[in-house]
Design a protein around this motif. Structure first.
Motif, PDB file in Angstrom:
ATOM      1  N   TYR A  33       0.857  -1.168   0.000  1.00 59.08           N
ATOM      2  CA  TYR A  33       0.000   0.000   0.000  1.00 59.08           C
ATOM      3  C   TYR A  33       0.903   1.230   0.000  1.00 59.08           C
ATOM      4  N   SER A  34       0.418   2.313  -0.585  1.00 56.29           N
ATOM      5  CA  SER A  34       1.201   3.551  -0.560  1.00 56.29           C
ATOM      6  C   SER A  34       0.259   4.737  -0.499  1.00 56.29           C
ATOM      7  N   TRP A  35       0.720   5.784   0.192  1.00 58.81           N
ATOM      8  CA  TRP A  35      -0.043   7.028   0.269  1.00 58.81           C
ATOM      9  C   TRP A  35       0.915   8.135   0.648  1.00 58.81           C
ATOM     10  N   PRO A  36       1.285   8.970  -0.315  1.00 55.71           N
ATOM     11  CA  PRO A  36       2.304  10.004  -0.047  1.00 55.71           C
ATOM     12  C   PRO A  36       1.954  10.944   1.107  1.00 55.71           C
ATOM     13  N   GLY A  37       0.669  11.151   1.375  1.00 54.81           N
ATOM     14  CA  GLY A  37       0.278  12.100   2.415  1.00 54.81           C
ATOM     15  C   GLY A  37       0.311  11.542   3.821  1.00 54.81           C
ATOM     16  N   THR A  38       0.744  10.308   3.981  1.00 49.77           N
ATOM     17  CA  THR A  38       0.720   9.683   5.305  1.00 49.77           C
ATOM     18  C   THR A  38       1.648  10.391   6.289  1.00 49.77           C
ATOM     19  N   SER A  39       1.110  10.714   7.463  1.00 54.79           N
ATOM     20  CA  SER A  39       1.911  11.300   8.527  1.00 54.79           C
ATOM     21  C   SER A  39       1.997  10.373   9.731  1.00 54.79           C
ATOM     22  N   GLN A  40       0.876   9.681  10.025  1.00 60.11           N
ATOM     23  CA  GLN A  40       0.847   8.787  11.171  1.00 60.11           C
ATOM     24  C   GLN A  40       0.148   7.491  10.785  1.00 60.11           C
ATOM     25  N   ILE A  41       0.496   6.435  11.496  1.00 57.53           N
ATOM     26  CA  ILE A  41      -0.105   5.127  11.278  1.00 57.53           C
ATOM     27  C   ILE A  41      -0.641   4.631  12.611  1.00 57.53           C
ATOM     28  N   PHE A  42      -1.893   4.166  12.599  1.00 60.57           N
ATOM     29  CA  PHE A  42      -2.526   3.650  13.816  1.00 60.57           C
ATOM     30  C   PHE A  42      -2.994   2.219  13.569  1.00 60.57           C
ATOM     31  N   ARG A  43      -2.913   1.413  14.615  1.00 59.83           N
ATOM     32  CA  ARG A  43      -3.302   0.012  14.487  1.00 59.83           C
ATOM     33  C   ARG A  43      -4.109  -0.420  15.695  1.00 59.83           C
ATOM     34  N   THR A  44      -5.167  -1.180  15.446  1.00 57.31           N
ATOM     35  CA  THR A  44      -5.872  -1.875  16.510  1.00 57.31           C
ATOM     36  C   THR A  44      -6.023  -3.321  16.080  1.00 57.31           C
ATOM     37  N   GLU A  45      -5.531  -4.228  16.897  1.00 58.36           N
ATOM     38  CA  GLU A  45      -5.425  -5.636  16.520  1.00 58.36           C
ATOM     39  C   GLU A  45      -4.613  -5.713  15.223  1.00 58.36           C
ATOM     40  N   ALA A  46      -5.140  -6.347  14.189  1.00 56.07           N
ATOM     41  CA  ALA A  46      -4.413  -6.474  12.925  1.00 56.07           C
ATOM     42  C   ALA A  46      -4.791  -5.386  11.923  1.00 56.07           C
ATOM     43  N   ASP A  47      -5.669  -4.469  12.309  1.00 59.74           N
ATOM     44  CA  ASP A  47      -6.180  -3.462  11.380  1.00 59.74           C
ATOM     45  C   ASP A  47      -5.409  -2.152  11.490  1.00 59.74           C
ATOM     46  N   VAL A  48      -5.273  -1.458  10.345  1.00 60.95           N
ATOM     47  CA  VAL A  48      -4.386  -0.308  10.246  1.00 60.95           C
ATOM     48  C   VAL A  48      -5.090   0.864   9.570  1.00 60.95           C
ATOM     49  N   MET A  49      -4.854   2.090  10.079  1.00 59.22           N
ATOM     50  CA  MET A  49      -5.328   3.317   9.458  1.00 59.22           C
ATOM     51  C   MET A  49      -4.147   4.254   9.234  1.00 59.22           C
ATOM     52  N   LEU A  50      -4.101   4.848   8.042  1.00 58.42           N
ATOM     53  CA  LEU A  50      -3.105   5.848   7.693  1.00 58.42           C
ATOM     54  C   LEU A  50      -3.772   7.216   7.748  1.00 58.42           C
ATOM     55  N   VAL A  51      -3.074   8.212   8.291  1.00 50.89           N
ATOM     56  CA  VAL A  51      -3.671   9.529   8.511  1.00 50.89           C
ATOM     57  C   VAL A  51      -2.757  10.612   7.952  1.00 50.89           C
ATOM     58  N   SER A  52      -3.369  11.633   7.340  1.00 50.89           N
ATOM     59  CA  SER A  52      -2.604  12.766   6.836  1.00 50.89           C
ATOM     60  C   SER A  52      -2.136  13.644   7.993  1.00 50.89           C
ATOM     61  N   GLY A  53      -1.178  14.522   7.707  1.00 55.77           N
ATOM     62  CA  GLY A  53      -0.576  15.338   8.752  1.00 55.77           C
ATOM     63  C   GLY A  53      -1.551  16.245   9.467  1.00 55.77           C
ATOM     64  N   ASP A  54      -2.553  16.768   8.758  1.00 56.16           N
ATOM     65  CA  ASP A  54      -3.516  17.680   9.378  1.00 56.16           C
ATOM     66  C   ASP A  54      -4.808  16.988   9.800  1.00 56.16           C
ATOM     67  N   TRP A  55      -4.841  15.673   9.728  1.00 56.73           N
ATOM     68  CA  TRP A  55      -6.004  14.881  10.122  1.00 56.73           C
ATOM     69  C   TRP A  55      -7.230  15.157   9.262  1.00 56.73           C
ATOM     70  N   SER A  56      -7.058  15.694   8.078  1.00 53.72           N
ATOM     71  CA  SER A  56      -8.205  15.944   7.206  1.00 53.72           C
ATOM     72  C   SER A  56      -8.549  14.742   6.341  1.00 53.72           C
TER      73      SER A  56
END
Length: 268
Positions: free
Chosen positions: A57-80
Motif C-alpha cells: 500500500y502507498s499514500w504520499p500524504g501519510t503522517s501517522q499510522i494507527f493500528r488496533t489488533e491487525a487493522d491499520v489506518m493511515l492519517v494525513s498530517g492535518d487529520w483531514s
C-alpha cells in the motif's frame, strides 16, 4: 461510492463502495452539494500490489499510522484525510472513524463525553457515570414519564455556543439503541450514583471537576489534544451546573431531578 455526512456541523466524507459504516449513519447522511468535506476517510478494498505474498500500500500524504489488533489506518498530517486498510475485524471500523472525527471536532471546540443525553422539551440533561451505572436507564425514564427525546445513549459531544453549550447526537452510540441527529442546549450534567433511596445535590468546586472529568475522552494521540480538552472542560464546568443523583430506576428520580434542575432555572 462517495457519501457525505453532517455530524455536529462537521462534514464527514466517506468512500467505500456501497457500504455504510453502520445503519445509524443514515440519519446523518446529507446530499452532495459541492461543499468540501472537513475530513474524508477511504476504506481500501484490496491491496495495491502483491509480491511474494506481501501486500503493498502507498499514500504520499501519510503522517501517522494507527493500528488496533491487525487493522491499520493511515492519517494525513492535518487529520483531514485517512485511509483504512482492508479490515480483518469489521468492528474496528468505528474506532478508527471516531478517532478521525474527534481529531477534527476537538479543535473546533467539541468535547467528547461518555454519557446519555435526554432532552425534555428540548432542554438537555446529560447523565454521566461509569458503564453499567444506569445512564441509559435514567434517559429512558425521562422518555417514559416526561416524553423526552433520547439524543444518544452512550456518547455525546458538548460544544460551546455563546454563553452556553449544545449537546450533540452522533452516529456512535455503543450498545445503546439511541442515536438522533440533533443538537440541544445543555441545562445540566447529572452524575449518577446507585443507591437504595433517591437524593440529589448540586456539586461545586473540585468536587464537580472530579465527578465529570472521568467521563471525558482525551485525544492523547493529538498534539495539544490533552490541553485543549482541559480548556474545554473548564469552560463546560463554568457554564453548566453539575448534580450528583443517588438514585433508583423509578419516577421519583425523575421528579427530584426535574425540581432541582428546571425549578432552579424557572425561578431566575
Amino acid at each position: 461510492m462517495k457519501r457525505n455526512f453532517d455530524i455536529a456541523g462537521i462534514r464527514f466524507g466517506w468512500e467505500a463502495g456501497r457500504n455504510f459504516p453502520a445503519e445509524s449513519w443514515r440519519k446523518f447522511q446529507v446530499e452532495t452539494d459541492g461543499r468540501k468535506s472537513d475530513l474524508a476517510v477511504t476504506l481500501i478494498s484490496e491491496a495495491e500490489s502483491v509480491c511474494y505474498g506481501v501486500q503493498g500500500y502507498s499514500w504520499p500524504g501519510t503522517s501517522q499510522i494507527f493500528r488496533t489488533e491487525a487493522d491499520v489506518m493511515l492519517v494525513s498530517g492535518d487529520w483531514s484525510a485517512g485511509r483504512i486498510l482492508p479490515l480483518e475485524n469489521p468492528r474496528n471500523l468505528q474506532a478508527f472513524l471516531i478517532q478521525m472525527f474527534y481529531s477534527t471536532a476537538v479543535r473546533r471546540g467539541l468535547l467528547q463525553l461518555h454519557g446519555a443525553l435526554a432532552a425534555p422539551e428540548g432542554r438537555g440533561l446529560l447523565f454521566l457515570g461509569p458503564s453499567g451505572i444506569g445512564k441509559t436507564t435514567q434517559a429512558e425514564l425521562w422518555n417514559c414519564h416526561r416524553g423526552a427525546v433520547i439524543v444518544n445513549g452512550d456518547l455525546v459531544f458538548a460544544q460551546e455556543i455563546g454563553t452556553g453549550f449544545l449537546g450533540w447526537g452522533t452516529p456512535w452510540h455503543g450498545s445503546s439503541a439511541y442515536c438522533e441527529n440533533i443538537g440541544v442546549p445543555l441545562w445540566a450534567m447529572i452524575v449518577l450514583m446507585q443507591a437504595e433511596h433517591n437524593a440529589i445535590r448540586r456539586l461545586e468546586g473540585f468536587e464537580k471537576v472530579a465527578a465529570v472529568s472521568g467521563s471525558v475522552f482525551y485525544p492523547r494521540w493529538l498534539d495539544g489534544g490533552m490541553e485543549l480538552c482541559l480548556y474545554l472542560l473548564d469552560r463546560l464546568l463554568g457554564r453548566i451546573p453539575v448534580y450528583e443523583l443517588s438514585c433508583r430506576p423509578d419516577e421519583e428520580a425523575v421528579r427530584l431531578t426535574e425540581e432541582a434542575v428546571f425549578g432552579e432555572y424557572k425561578s431566575r
